[in-house]
Design an enzyme around this catalytic site. Structure first.
Site, PDB file in Angstrom:
ATOM      1  N   ARG A  66      -6.375  10.349   0.179  1.00  0.00           N
ATOM      2  CA  ARG A  66      -6.079  10.850  -1.164  1.00  0.00           C
ATOM      3  C   ARG A  66      -7.349  11.049  -1.979  1.00  0.00           C
ATOM      4  O   ARG A  66      -7.448  11.967  -2.792  1.00  0.00           O
ATOM      5  CB  ARG A  66      -5.129   9.882  -1.888  1.00  0.00           C
ATOM      6  CG  ARG A  66      -3.692  10.009  -1.415  1.00  0.00           C
ATOM      7  CD  ARG A  66      -2.794   8.978  -2.088  1.00  0.00           C
ATOM      8  NE  ARG A  66      -3.022   7.643  -1.572  1.00  0.00           N
ATOM      9  CZ  ARG A  66      -3.155   6.545  -2.319  1.00  0.00           C
ATOM     10  NH1 ARG A  66      -3.090   6.632  -3.636  1.00  0.00           N
ATOM     11  NH2 ARG A  66      -3.338   5.372  -1.761  1.00  0.00           N
ATOM     12  N   HIS A 110       0.856  -1.193   0.000  1.00  0.00           N
ATOM     13  CA  HIS A 110       0.000   0.000   0.000  1.00  0.00           C
ATOM     14  C   HIS A 110       0.886   1.235   0.000  1.00  0.00           C
ATOM     15  O   HIS A 110       1.834   1.329   0.789  1.00  0.00           O
ATOM     16  CB  HIS A 110      -0.896  -0.003   1.238  1.00  0.00           C
ATOM     17  CG  HIS A 110      -2.047   0.943   1.164  1.00  0.00           C
ATOM     18  ND1 HIS A 110      -1.883   2.308   1.186  1.00  0.00           N
ATOM     19  CD2 HIS A 110      -3.379   0.733   1.057  1.00  0.00           C
ATOM     20  CE1 HIS A 110      -3.063   2.889   1.104  1.00  0.00           C
ATOM     21  NE2 HIS A 110      -3.986   1.941   1.016  1.00  0.00           N
TER      22      HIS A 110
END
Length: 549
Positions: free
Chosen positions: A345, A325
């Protein structure tokens, strides 16, 4: 070392450059990469392609498959029981054994009962406590195409593209078709998804997706999901045995999987379970710490199910690809590797280098995004060093409140806000430091769309299962995956159990496995699999080898 609002002075200098560029970056979209650019970046910087990190399996159904050394070590280790173990005393005789008490296992058990099995004849056994799993720790959300401007077909294309078109289409089709049904089922169970004032789902984007289809419960999505699933299992009266990992599958005289050997971590005794059907739902491998990366995974994620299935001859798929990740915490050191959900994000936070420059589109597929972070630190020398000599890039979290209004972070990301506040960092004012962390097992046991493996009587669901995500999973498809295939495997196994009584129990496959080890020139005294929880260590593992009844 002088600390100012959670950060040392040297890091504060870089934060000042981030703040200086923030107004110019607001409202600007960094260009996404082309497919060719993505491929070149992956080949040059993703850990899956690091020279010397893998070696081929020497025997078994996956012979020749190149895997990380940490995983190959497990497949080439001797079993934890001997073929001579007495199987005459049956401790539990059930229709269905579910190995693993996380999301997939709980869903499978529920739907097996819904498909007609007596709950008293279903048994869930788990290494830790019921619910101790990556499922509970999941933050960001679950994908489902349930808006007029979206469709399962569009979801299908996103999943295939995110997996670099290596996914098995029939599995992806099942995943996306069942997604809206899963959301409706969760609503029926009482799950509290985020909604607007009119009662409509609030749906966010994720990396590699073309539509906003991420359903979430703030940043507690997995915890909220497991709350209702575990309650439903308990309401149905499904028995659960905790702190009792499976250390070997059992077969019958016709080669069908017909139960398992458990070990009670408190009494150190073996227990024999005979079952008409068995579902493996043991999750992933993060606690193997591939290539010494930190991990987001819970302590029990040690690849148990892969080893168990492999020893009875089950086929594997895509285990050469592991997901790192992009946004694992890199500072403070106490948080290293903890997940910073992609939702940050998705809400507008930008990845930046030490000069406050954006260097990658924030919602590239996870493997591409992670590779860009590694390149910025390792090749370009534009990462930010911590006092512990870790390196990372900034995630400009304050942009979330600038884009969506003050209070958004506290409202949408309360767990994350509190996590950083414990260390004196206010993510509504300052960026947070991130670097890739070992997150997900992309591949696993090969199955059909109903969770059936290549071995009769054995099913798999959740992260231990492979094929649906190909070489890279998109955000929000793991929670969907374990619900869709947990449900399908539970129903299919229930049907199988009604039609196939278990035969005479056998451990002949254990003797055959040790023979293959010998023929491959591997000493049977080789380090045993880390099938016990990561925190117990090798010394504790050694105490559990060859324990008499």
């Amino acid at each position: 070392m002088e600390i100012s609002d959670g950060y040392p002075a040297a890091m504060r200098q870089s934060i000042a450059r981030v703040e200086a560029t923030r107004s110019a970056r607001l409202g600007r979209t960094f260009p996404a990469m082309s497919l060719d650019e993505r491929k070149a970046l992956l080949l040059s910087h993703h850990p899956d392609y690091k020279a010397g990190a893998k070696r081929p399996l020497l025997f078994g159904s996956g012979k020749g498959m190149s895997l990380n050394h940490e995983l190959t070590d497990l497949f080439e280790a001797r079993p934890l029981v001997r073929a001579s173990l007495d199987l005459s005393k049956i401790d539990h005789d059930v229709d269905l054994l579910v190995i693993g008490g996380g999301g997939a296992g709980t869903v499978a058990a529920i739907w097996a009962v819904k498909a007609g099995l007596d709950p008293r004849k279903v048994l869930v056994t788990t290494k830790l406590r019921h619910g101790d799993s990556n499922s509970t720790m999941a933050q960001g959300g679950i994908q489902a195409a349930d808006r007029p401007e979206d469709s399962p077909a569009q979801h299908f294309l996103d999943v295939m593209g995110g997996g670099h078109f290596t996914n098995q289409p029939e599995l992806v089709r099942a995943l996306v078709q069942d997604a809206p049904l899963i959301i409706q089922w969760h609503e029926h169970l009482g799950m509290m998804y985020d909604k607007d004032a009119n009662g409509h789902f609030i749906e966010h984007p994720g990396g590699g997706t073309s539509r906003n289809r991420m359903h979430s419960a703030r940043d507690y999505t997995g915890l909220e999901m497991m709350r209702v699933l575990r309650d439903e299992a308990r309401n149905l009266g499904i028995p659960v045995i905790e702190f009792s990992p499976v250390i070997e599958l059992l077969c019958d005289d016709e080669g069908r999987v017909s139960g398992a050997v458990l070990i009670n971590l408190e009494t150190r005794h073996y227990h024999i379970v005979r079952a008409r059907a068995t579902i493996i739902t043991t999750g992933g491998l993060g606690r193997l710490h591939m290539q010494q990366y930190p991990t987001t995974n819970h302590y029990g994620a040690t690849a148990d199910g892969l080893v168990l299935a492999y020893r009875v001859g089950a086929k594997l798929v895509d285990l050469d690809a592991v997901q790192y990740h992009p946004t694992g915490a890199a500072f403070p050191a106490q948080m290293a590797g903890l997940l910073i959900t992609e939702k940050v994000r998705g809400l507008g936070a930008q990845p930046l280098n030490c000069d406050g420059e954006q260097f990658v589109f924030p919602l590239e597929p996870r493997d591409v995004e992670a590779s860009a972070f590694i390149r910025e630190c390792a090749e370009r020398g534009k990462g930010i060093k911590t006092p512990q000599d870790m390196c990372g890039v900034w995630l400009d979290a304050p942009m979330v409140d600038l884009i969506h209004g003050p209070g958004t972070i506290r409202e949408a990301l309360p767990a994350m806000f509190r996590m950083y506040a414990r260390f004196g960092i206010d993510m509504t004012r300052d960026p947070i430091l991130v670097f890739p962390t070992l997150h997900y097992q992309n591949g696993g046991i090969a199955t059909d769309e109903h969770g059936a493996t290549s071995v009769p009587g054995l099913y798999a669901a959740g992260e231990v299962m492979g094929g649906v995500h190909g070489k890279n999973r998109l955000m929000g498809n793991s929670l969907l995956d374990f619900n869709v295939f947990g449900r399908r495997a539970g129903m299919a196994a229930a049907t199988y159990a009604r039609e196939h009584p278990a035969g005479k129990l056998s451990l002949a496959h254990v003797a055959a496995y040790e023979a293959m080890l010998h023929d491959a020139g591997i000493a049977t005294t080789r380090t045993a699999p880390r099938i016990l929880p990561d925190y117990r260590g090798k010394e504790a593992l050694d105490r559990y080898l060859d324990i008499p009844l």
